[in-house]
Write an enzyme that holds these catalytic residues in place. Sequence first.
Site, mmCIF file in Angstrom:
data_model
loop_
_atom_site.group_PDB
_atom_site.id
_atom_site.type_symbol
_atom_site.label_atom_id
_atom_site.label_comp_id
_atom_site.label_asym_id
_atom_site.label_seq_id
_atom_site.Cartn_x
_atom_site.Cartn_y
_atom_site.Cartn_z
ATOM 1 N N ARG A 61 -12.921 -4.809 -6.762
ATOM 2 C CA ARG A 61 -12.644 -5.503 -5.501
ATOM 3 C C ARG A 61 -13.956 -5.802 -4.784
ATOM 4 O O ARG A 61 -14.817 -4.932 -4.636
ATOM 5 C CB ARG A 61 -11.778 -4.651 -4.576
ATOM 6 C CG ARG A 61 -10.367 -4.403 -5.038
ATOM 7 C CD ARG A 61 -9.476 -3.930 -3.892
ATOM 8 N NE ARG A 61 -10.130 -2.961 -3.025
ATOM 9 C CZ ARG A 61 -9.643 -2.536 -1.858
ATOM 10 N NH1 ARG A 61 -8.495 -3.024 -1.413
ATOM 11 N NH2 ARG A 61 -10.282 -1.637 -1.141
ATOM 12 N N PHE A 97 0.863 -1.177 0.000
ATOM 13 C CA PHE A 97 0.000 0.000 0.000
ATOM 14 C C PHE A 97 0.906 1.236 0.000
ATOM 15 O O PHE A 97 1.904 1.278 0.720
ATOM 16 C CB PHE A 97 -0.898 -0.010 1.241
ATOM 17 C CG PHE A 97 -1.950 1.056 1.234
ATOM 18 C CD1 PHE A 97 -3.092 0.900 0.473
ATOM 19 C CD2 PHE A 97 -1.790 2.209 1.978
ATOM 20 C CE1 PHE A 97 -4.068 1.892 0.454
ATOM 21 C CE2 PHE A 97 -2.756 3.202 1.963
ATOM 22 C CZ PHE A 97 -3.898 3.046 1.197
ATOM 23 N N LYS A 104 -11.808 -1.804 9.044
ATOM 24 C CA LYS A 104 -12.159 -2.752 7.984
ATOM 25 C C LYS A 104 -12.893 -3.940 8.611
ATOM 26 O O LYS A 104 -14.043 -3.827 9.024
ATOM 27 C CB LYS A 104 -10.910 -3.170 7.218
ATOM 28 C CG LYS A 104 -10.171 -2.017 6.532
ATOM 29 C CD LYS A 104 -9.001 -2.525 5.716
ATOM 30 C CE LYS A 104 -8.050 -1.435 5.267
ATOM 31 N NZ LYS A 104 -8.643 -0.372 4.474
ATOM 32 N N ASP A 161 2.066 -5.531 8.225
ATOM 33 C CA ASP A 161 0.858 -4.716 8.093
ATOM 34 C C ASP A 161 -0.319 -5.676 7.952
ATOM 35 O O ASP A 161 -0.410 -6.422 6.974
ATOM 36 C CB ASP A 161 0.975 -3.809 6.867
ATOM 37 C CG ASP A 161 -0.200 -2.859 6.709
ATOM 38 O OD1 ASP A 161 -1.321 -3.224 7.098
ATOM 39 O OD2 ASP A 161 -0.005 -1.757 6.160
#
Length: 414
Positions: free
Chosen positions: A384, A141, A236, A210
Amino acid sequence: MSEPTAPPAADDPTVDDLTARAAELDAADPLAAVRDRFALDDSTVYLDGNSLGALPHGVLPRLGDVVTREWGELRIRSWEESGWWTAPERVGDRIAPLVGAAAGQIVVGDSTSVNVFKALVAAIRMARPGRTEILVDATTFPTDGYIAASAARLTGRTVRAVPPAEIAAAADERTAAALVNHVDYRTGRLYDLPGITAALHEAGALAVWDLCHSAGALPVGLDAAEVDLAVGCTYKYLNGGPGAPAYLYVRRALQPLFDSPLPGWNSHADPFGMDPGYQPADGAPRGRVGTPEILSLLALDAALDAWDGVDIAAVRAKSLTLTDFFLGCVTALLPPRLVEPVTPAGHADRGSQVSLRCEGAGTVMRDLIARGVVGDFRRPDILRFGFTPLYTRHADALRAARTLADVIPGTGAA
Protein backbone atom coordinates in the site's frame (compact mmCIF):
# COMPACT_ATOMS: atom_id res chain seq x y z
CA MET A 1 5.11 -14.87 -10.15
CA SER A 2 5.49 -15.25 -13.90
CA GLU A 3 8.78 -14.57 -15.64
CA PRO A 4 9.57 -10.97 -16.64
CA THR A 5 8.47 -10.06 -20.13
CA ALA A 6 10.33 -8.02 -22.72
CA PRO A 7 11.52 -4.53 -21.75
CA PRO A 8 9.25 -1.56 -22.49
CA ALA A 9 8.89 -0.50 -26.09
CA ALA A 10 11.01 2.36 -27.36
CA ASP A 11 8.12 4.82 -27.25
CA ASP A 12 7.40 4.14 -23.57
CA PRO A 13 8.57 6.89 -21.19
CA THR A 14 12.15 6.66 -19.97
CA VAL A 15 13.38 7.61 -16.52
CA ASP A 16 14.47 10.94 -17.97
CA ASP A 17 10.99 11.49 -19.41
CA LEU A 18 9.38 10.65 -16.09
CA THR A 19 11.79 12.89 -14.18
CA ALA A 20 10.95 15.79 -16.45
CA ARG A 21 7.24 15.12 -16.10
CA ALA A 22 7.50 14.98 -12.29
CA ALA A 23 9.34 18.31 -12.26
CA GLU A 24 6.68 19.84 -14.50
CA LEU A 25 3.83 18.61 -12.30
CA ASP A 26 5.52 19.74 -9.09
CA ALA A 27 6.29 23.18 -10.53
CA ALA A 28 2.60 23.64 -11.36
CA ASP A 29 1.34 22.30 -8.01
CA PRO A 30 -0.78 24.92 -6.18
CA LEU A 31 -0.26 23.01 -2.92
CA ALA A 32 3.54 22.79 -3.19
CA ALA A 33 4.20 25.33 -0.42
CA VAL A 34 1.98 23.43 2.03
CA ARG A 35 4.68 20.78 2.34
CA ASP A 36 6.75 23.30 4.32
CA ARG A 37 4.16 23.11 7.10
CA PHE A 38 5.27 19.56 7.92
CA ALA A 39 8.32 17.99 9.58
CA LEU A 40 9.70 16.17 6.54
CA ASP A 41 13.05 15.81 4.83
CA ASP A 42 14.25 14.62 1.46
CA SER A 43 15.99 11.50 2.76
CA THR A 44 12.71 9.61 2.97
CA VAL A 45 9.71 9.30 0.70
CA TYR A 46 6.80 9.00 3.10
CA LEU A 47 3.85 7.19 1.51
CA ASP A 48 2.10 5.96 4.64
CA GLY A 49 -0.03 8.97 5.45
CA ASN A 50 -3.06 6.71 5.04
CA SER A 51 -1.90 5.06 8.29
CA LEU A 52 -0.26 7.96 10.15
CA GLY A 53 0.04 11.49 8.83
CA ALA A 54 3.24 13.50 9.10
CA LEU A 55 3.81 15.94 11.96
CA PRO A 56 2.78 19.54 11.25
CA HIS A 57 5.34 22.02 12.57
CA GLY A 58 2.74 23.90 14.62
CA VAL A 59 1.92 20.98 16.91
CA LEU A 60 5.00 21.03 19.14
CA PRO A 61 4.83 24.70 20.19
CA ARG A 62 1.08 24.40 20.75
CA LEU A 63 1.49 21.34 22.93
CA GLY A 64 4.32 23.04 24.79
CA ASP A 65 1.97 25.89 25.66
CA VAL A 66 -0.84 23.52 26.61
CA VAL A 67 1.43 21.60 28.97
CA THR A 68 3.45 24.43 30.50
CA ARG A 69 0.88 27.22 30.70
CA GLU A 70 -2.64 25.82 30.34
CA TRP A 71 -1.98 22.74 32.45
CA GLY A 72 1.13 23.76 34.38
CA GLU A 73 0.01 27.27 35.39
CA LEU A 74 -3.73 27.57 34.94
CA ARG A 75 -4.45 23.97 35.84
CA ILE A 76 -8.18 23.41 36.48
CA ARG A 77 -9.00 26.94 35.30
CA SER A 78 -8.16 25.90 31.74
CA TRP A 79 -11.40 23.98 31.37
CA GLU A 80 -13.04 27.39 31.12
CA GLU A 81 -10.30 29.96 30.50
CA SER A 82 -8.48 27.95 27.82
CA GLY A 83 -11.62 26.56 26.24
CA TRP A 84 -10.94 22.93 27.09
CA TRP A 85 -14.58 22.16 27.80
CA THR A 86 -15.84 23.23 24.39
CA ALA A 87 -12.87 21.83 22.44
CA PRO A 88 -14.69 18.69 21.16
CA GLU A 89 -17.26 20.78 19.30
CA ARG A 90 -14.85 23.56 18.33
CA VAL A 91 -12.40 21.13 16.73
CA GLY A 92 -15.33 19.30 15.17
CA ASP A 93 -16.36 22.52 13.46
CA ARG A 94 -12.83 22.77 12.01
CA ILE A 95 -13.13 19.28 10.54
CA ALA A 96 -16.61 19.94 9.18
CA PRO A 97 -15.58 21.81 5.98
CA LEU A 98 -13.18 18.99 5.09
CA VAL A 99 -16.05 16.49 5.01
CA GLY A 100 -18.70 18.79 3.57
CA ALA A 101 -20.64 19.46 6.74
CA ALA A 102 -22.03 22.63 8.26
CA ALA A 103 -20.97 23.57 11.78
CA GLY A 104 -22.67 22.05 14.78
CA GLN A 105 -22.83 18.44 13.58
CA ILE A 106 -19.42 16.97 14.51
CA VAL A 107 -17.99 16.22 17.91
CA VAL A 108 -14.41 15.01 18.43
CA GLY A 109 -13.53 12.42 21.04
CA ASP A 110 -13.07 8.70 21.71
CA SER A 111 -11.66 6.24 19.17
CA THR A 112 -13.07 5.39 15.77
CA SER A 113 -14.22 2.05 17.12
CA VAL A 114 -16.18 3.64 19.96
CA ASN A 115 -17.76 6.11 17.57
CA VAL A 116 -18.74 3.33 15.15
CA PHE A 117 -20.50 1.64 18.06
CA LYS A 118 -22.30 4.83 19.08
CA ALA A 119 -23.34 5.64 15.52
CA LEU A 120 -24.53 2.17 14.55
CA VAL A 121 -26.53 1.45 17.70
CA ALA A 122 -28.07 4.92 17.53
CA ALA A 123 -28.99 4.32 13.88
CA ILE A 124 -30.69 1.04 14.79
CA ARG A 125 -32.61 2.79 17.54
CA MET A 126 -33.78 5.42 15.04
CA ALA A 127 -34.77 2.85 12.42
CA ARG A 128 -38.35 2.18 11.46
CA PRO A 129 -40.19 -0.53 13.42
CA GLY A 130 -39.74 -4.07 12.22
CA ARG A 131 -36.31 -3.52 10.70
CA THR A 132 -34.34 -6.62 11.60
CA GLU A 133 -31.12 -6.45 9.60
CA ILE A 134 -27.86 -4.53 9.53
CA LEU A 135 -25.93 -4.44 6.26
CA VAL A 136 -22.15 -4.31 6.49
CA ASP A 137 -19.77 -4.10 3.58
CA ALA A 138 -18.08 -7.45 3.14
CA THR A 139 -14.62 -5.94 2.72
CA THR A 140 -14.87 -3.71 5.79
CA PHE A 141 -12.04 -2.97 8.17
CA PRO A 142 -12.30 -5.81 10.72
CA THR A 143 -13.24 -3.64 13.70
CA ASP A 144 -16.31 -2.32 11.91
CA GLY A 145 -17.45 -5.89 11.36
CA TYR A 146 -16.79 -6.84 14.97
CA ILE A 147 -18.75 -3.86 16.24
CA ALA A 148 -21.62 -4.48 13.85
CA ALA A 149 -21.87 -8.04 15.14
CA SER A 150 -21.88 -6.80 18.73
CA ALA A 151 -24.49 -4.13 17.94
CA ALA A 152 -26.65 -6.83 16.36
CA ARG A 153 -26.41 -9.01 19.46
CA LEU A 154 -27.28 -6.10 21.72
CA THR A 155 -30.26 -4.96 19.66
CA GLY A 156 -31.64 -8.30 18.52
CA ARG A 157 -30.77 -7.78 14.86
CA THR A 158 -28.81 -9.83 12.38
CA VAL A 159 -25.85 -8.81 10.25
CA ARG A 160 -25.60 -9.45 6.53
CA ALA A 161 -22.26 -8.84 4.82
CA VAL A 162 -22.62 -7.56 1.27
CA PRO A 163 -20.00 -6.40 -1.26
CA PRO A 164 -20.04 -2.60 -0.98
CA ALA A 165 -20.99 -2.09 -4.61
CA GLU A 166 -24.09 -4.25 -3.98
CA ILE A 167 -25.34 -2.56 -0.82
CA ALA A 168 -27.62 -0.18 -2.69
CA ALA A 169 -29.38 -3.11 -4.36
CA ALA A 170 -29.40 -5.23 -1.19
CA ALA A 171 -31.25 -2.70 0.99
CA ASP A 172 -34.90 -3.58 1.48
CA GLU A 173 -37.75 -3.47 4.02
CA ARG A 174 -35.65 -5.52 6.47
CA THR A 175 -32.76 -3.07 6.54
CA ALA A 176 -32.39 -0.91 9.63
CA ALA A 177 -29.02 0.60 8.73
CA ALA A 178 -25.91 -0.03 6.68
CA LEU A 179 -22.32 0.52 7.78
CA VAL A 180 -20.11 1.26 4.78
CA ASN A 181 -16.47 2.28 4.30
CA HIS A 182 -16.07 5.20 1.91
CA VAL A 183 -12.68 3.89 0.76
CA ASP A 184 -11.56 0.26 1.02
CA TYR A 185 -8.50 0.18 3.26
CA ARG A 186 -6.85 -2.64 1.29
CA THR A 187 -7.46 -1.65 -2.32
CA GLY A 188 -8.08 2.08 -2.18
CA ARG A 189 -11.40 1.67 -4.03
CA LEU A 190 -13.73 4.63 -3.54
CA TYR A 191 -17.44 3.87 -3.18
CA ASP A 192 -20.40 5.97 -4.24
CA LEU A 193 -21.40 7.71 -1.02
CA PRO A 194 -24.24 9.82 -2.48
CA GLY A 195 -25.67 6.94 -4.53
CA ILE A 196 -25.54 4.33 -1.77
CA THR A 197 -26.95 6.79 0.77
CA ALA A 198 -29.85 7.66 -1.55
CA ALA A 199 -30.59 3.97 -2.14
CA LEU A 200 -30.60 3.27 1.59
CA HIS A 201 -33.00 6.14 2.19
CA GLU A 202 -35.23 4.91 -0.63
CA ALA A 203 -35.40 1.59 1.22
CA GLY A 204 -36.20 3.37 4.49
CA ALA A 205 -32.80 2.61 6.07
CA LEU A 206 -30.13 4.80 7.62
CA ALA A 207 -26.61 5.26 6.27
CA VAL A 208 -23.57 5.12 8.56
CA TRP A 209 -20.27 5.88 6.80
CA ASP A 210 -16.69 5.20 7.89
CA LEU A 211 -14.53 8.03 6.48
CA CYS A 212 -11.16 6.94 7.84
CA HIS A 213 -9.56 6.59 4.40
CA SER A 214 -11.27 9.49 2.65
CA ALA A 215 -11.53 12.50 4.96
CA GLY A 216 -8.69 14.88 4.17
CA ALA A 217 -7.92 13.23 0.85
CA LEU A 218 -11.03 14.00 -1.19
CA PRO A 219 -14.38 15.80 -0.94
CA VAL A 220 -16.92 13.82 1.07
CA GLY A 221 -20.10 15.89 0.94
CA LEU A 222 -21.92 14.63 4.02
CA ASP A 223 -24.59 17.33 4.08
CA ALA A 224 -25.16 17.32 0.33
CA ALA A 225 -25.72 13.55 0.35
CA GLU A 226 -27.88 13.73 3.50
CA VAL A 227 -25.74 11.13 5.22
CA ASP A 228 -27.27 10.16 8.54
CA LEU A 229 -24.20 9.41 10.65
CA ALA A 230 -20.49 9.19 9.93
CA VAL A 231 -17.30 8.51 11.83
CA GLY A 232 -13.64 8.91 11.06
CA CYS A 233 -10.18 8.98 12.52
CA THR A 234 -7.93 12.05 12.54
CA TYR A 235 -4.45 10.53 12.53
CA LYS A 236 -4.33 9.65 8.81
CA TYR A 237 -4.91 12.38 6.22
CA LEU A 238 -5.85 14.91 8.93
CA ASN A 239 -2.40 14.49 10.54
CA GLY A 240 -3.61 14.62 14.14
CA GLY A 241 -0.91 12.31 15.52
CA PRO A 242 -0.82 8.75 16.84
CA GLY A 243 -3.94 7.93 18.81
CA ALA A 244 -5.57 11.26 17.98
CA PRO A 245 -9.27 11.26 18.87
CA ALA A 246 -11.84 10.35 16.26
CA TYR A 247 -15.02 12.22 15.36
CA LEU A 248 -18.73 11.56 15.09
CA TYR A 249 -21.08 13.30 12.65
CA VAL A 250 -24.82 13.31 13.30
CA ARG A 251 -26.99 15.02 10.70
CA ARG A 252 -28.66 18.01 12.26
CA ALA A 253 -32.20 16.78 11.58
CA LEU A 254 -31.44 13.55 13.45
CA GLN A 255 -29.75 15.05 16.49
CA PRO A 256 -32.94 15.24 18.62
CA LEU A 257 -33.45 11.51 17.92
CA PHE A 258 -29.85 10.45 18.56
CA ASP A 259 -29.97 8.02 21.49
CA SER A 260 -26.39 7.18 22.42
CA PRO A 261 -25.67 3.71 23.77
CA LEU A 262 -22.91 5.35 25.87
CA PRO A 263 -24.66 8.18 27.71
CA GLY A 264 -21.77 9.60 29.69
CA TRP A 265 -21.80 12.61 31.96
CA ASN A 266 -20.16 14.77 29.29
CA SER A 267 -23.22 14.43 27.05
CA HIS A 268 -25.69 15.32 29.79
CA ALA A 269 -27.71 18.50 29.37
CA ASP A 270 -26.37 19.64 32.77
CA PRO A 271 -23.16 17.69 33.32
CA PHE A 272 -22.28 19.37 36.60
CA GLY A 273 -25.77 18.95 37.99
CA MET A 274 -24.81 15.34 38.80
CA ASP A 275 -28.40 14.26 38.29
CA PRO A 276 -28.77 10.46 38.63
CA GLY A 277 -31.19 10.57 35.70
CA TYR A 278 -29.85 11.09 32.20
CA GLN A 279 -31.08 14.01 30.10
CA PRO A 280 -29.15 14.35 26.81
CA ALA A 281 -27.67 17.63 25.71
CA ASP A 282 -28.86 19.32 22.55
CA GLY A 283 -26.91 19.14 19.30
CA ALA A 284 -23.51 17.63 18.64
CA PRO A 285 -22.58 17.32 22.36
CA ARG A 286 -24.97 14.35 22.53
CA GLY A 287 -22.14 12.37 20.96
CA ARG A 288 -19.77 13.00 23.86
CA VAL A 289 -19.19 10.39 26.56
CA GLY A 290 -16.50 11.09 29.12
CA THR A 291 -13.79 13.64 29.83
CA PRO A 292 -12.17 14.85 26.57
CA GLU A 293 -8.62 13.74 25.74
CA ILE A 294 -7.26 17.27 26.04
CA LEU A 295 -3.60 16.79 25.11
CA SER A 296 -4.29 14.79 21.96
CA LEU A 297 -7.35 16.85 21.13
CA LEU A 298 -5.40 20.11 21.21
CA ALA A 299 -2.54 18.53 19.26
CA LEU A 300 -5.15 17.78 16.59
CA ASP A 301 -6.42 21.35 16.81
CA ALA A 302 -2.92 22.62 16.06
CA ALA A 303 -2.44 20.07 13.29
CA LEU A 304 -5.54 21.36 11.54
CA ASP A 305 -3.78 24.70 11.08
CA ALA A 306 -1.96 22.99 8.20
CA TRP A 307 -5.29 23.14 6.33
CA ASP A 308 -5.52 26.92 6.48
CA GLY A 309 -6.28 28.25 3.00
CA VAL A 310 -6.38 24.76 1.46
CA ASP A 311 -9.20 23.91 -0.94
CA ILE A 312 -10.31 20.28 -0.65
CA ALA A 313 -11.04 20.28 -4.40
CA ALA A 314 -7.38 21.11 -5.04
CA VAL A 315 -6.40 18.28 -2.70
CA ARG A 316 -8.48 15.85 -4.73
CA ALA A 317 -7.06 17.10 -8.02
CA LYS A 318 -3.50 16.59 -6.79
CA SER A 319 -4.36 13.20 -5.33
CA LEU A 320 -5.44 12.05 -8.75
CA THR A 321 -2.38 13.40 -10.54
CA LEU A 322 -0.13 11.77 -7.92
CA THR A 323 -1.78 8.38 -8.15
CA ASP A 324 -2.06 8.56 -11.95
CA PHE A 325 1.62 9.43 -12.21
CA PHE A 326 2.69 6.69 -9.81
CA LEU A 327 0.68 4.07 -11.69
CA GLY A 328 2.23 5.30 -14.91
CA CYS A 329 5.73 5.06 -13.44
CA VAL A 330 5.06 1.52 -12.22
CA THR A 331 3.83 0.52 -15.66
CA ALA A 332 6.85 2.07 -17.36
CA LEU A 333 9.55 0.79 -14.99
CA LEU A 334 8.39 -2.68 -13.96
CA PRO A 335 7.79 -5.63 -16.27
CA PRO A 336 4.14 -6.59 -16.48
CA ARG A 337 2.74 -9.20 -14.09
CA LEU A 338 5.44 -8.74 -11.44
CA VAL A 339 3.08 -6.32 -9.76
CA GLU A 340 -0.65 -6.03 -10.29
CA PRO A 341 -2.51 -2.82 -9.43
CA VAL A 342 -5.62 -3.59 -7.42
CA THR A 343 -6.60 0.05 -7.04
CA PRO A 344 -9.11 1.06 -9.73
CA ALA A 345 -7.82 3.07 -12.68
CA GLY A 346 -10.99 5.15 -12.94
CA HIS A 347 -10.91 8.40 -11.01
CA ALA A 348 -14.48 8.02 -9.76
CA ASP A 349 -13.51 4.72 -8.13
CA ARG A 350 -10.14 5.65 -6.61
CA GLY A 351 -9.25 7.06 -3.21
CA SER A 352 -5.80 8.48 -2.45
CA GLN A 353 -3.77 5.31 -2.24
CA VAL A 354 -2.37 2.81 -4.70
CA SER A 355 -2.31 -0.85 -3.77
CA LEU A 356 -0.20 -3.32 -5.70
CA ARG A 357 -0.38 -7.10 -5.47
CA CYS A 358 3.09 -8.57 -5.39
CA GLU A 359 4.69 -11.88 -4.51
CA GLY A 360 6.69 -11.61 -1.30
CA ALA A 361 5.08 -8.26 -0.55
CA GLY A 362 6.16 -8.24 3.10
CA THR A 363 9.82 -8.64 2.18
CA VAL A 364 9.52 -6.14 -0.65
CA MET A 365 8.09 -3.50 1.71
CA ARG A 366 10.84 -4.08 4.26
CA ASP A 367 13.40 -3.56 1.49
CA LEU A 368 11.64 -0.41 0.33
CA ILE A 369 11.63 1.02 3.84
CA ALA A 370 15.33 0.18 4.23
CA ARG A 371 15.92 2.27 1.10
CA GLY A 372 13.92 5.22 2.34
CA VAL A 373 10.53 4.60 0.74
CA VAL A 374 7.94 4.11 3.46
CA GLY A 375 4.65 2.47 2.59
CA ASP A 376 3.01 -0.50 4.25
CA PHE A 377 2.01 -4.11 3.70
CA ARG A 378 -1.31 -5.88 4.12
CA ARG A 379 -1.45 -9.67 4.19
CA PRO A 380 -1.07 -11.70 2.20
CA ASP A 381 0.34 -9.84 -0.81
CA ILE A 382 -0.62 -6.16 -0.90
CA LEU A 383 1.79 -3.21 -0.99
CA ARG A 384 0.00 0.00 0.00
CA PHE A 385 1.20 3.47 -0.93
CA GLY A 386 -0.75 6.37 0.55
CA PHE A 387 -0.49 9.71 -1.23
CA THR A 388 -1.12 12.71 1.05
CA PRO A 389 -1.56 15.67 -1.29
CA LEU A 390 -0.60 18.26 1.33
CA TYR A 391 3.01 17.09 1.33
CA THR A 392 3.65 14.35 -1.25
CA ARG A 393 5.39 15.37 -4.49
CA HIS A 394 5.35 13.79 -7.91
CA ALA A 395 9.11 13.39 -7.60
CA ASP A 396 8.42 11.26 -4.52
CA ALA A 397 6.09 9.06 -6.57
CA LEU A 398 8.80 8.55 -9.18
CA ARG A 399 11.44 7.72 -6.57
CA ALA A 400 9.09 5.18 -5.01
CA ALA A 401 8.47 3.48 -8.35
CA ARG A 402 12.18 3.42 -9.22
CA THR A 403 13.04 1.95 -5.82
CA LEU A 404 10.29 -0.63 -6.23
CA ALA A 405 11.81 -1.63 -9.57
CA ASP A 406 15.16 -2.06 -7.82
CA VAL A 407 13.96 -4.29 -5.02
CA ILE A 408 11.48 -6.62 -6.71
CA PRO A 409 13.28 -9.78 -7.80
CA GLY A 410 13.52 -10.12 -11.55
CA THR A 411 13.33 -6.44 -12.46
CA GLY A 412 16.90 -5.25 -12.10
CA ALA A 413 17.81 -1.62 -11.45
CA ALA A 414 15.44 1.02 -12.80
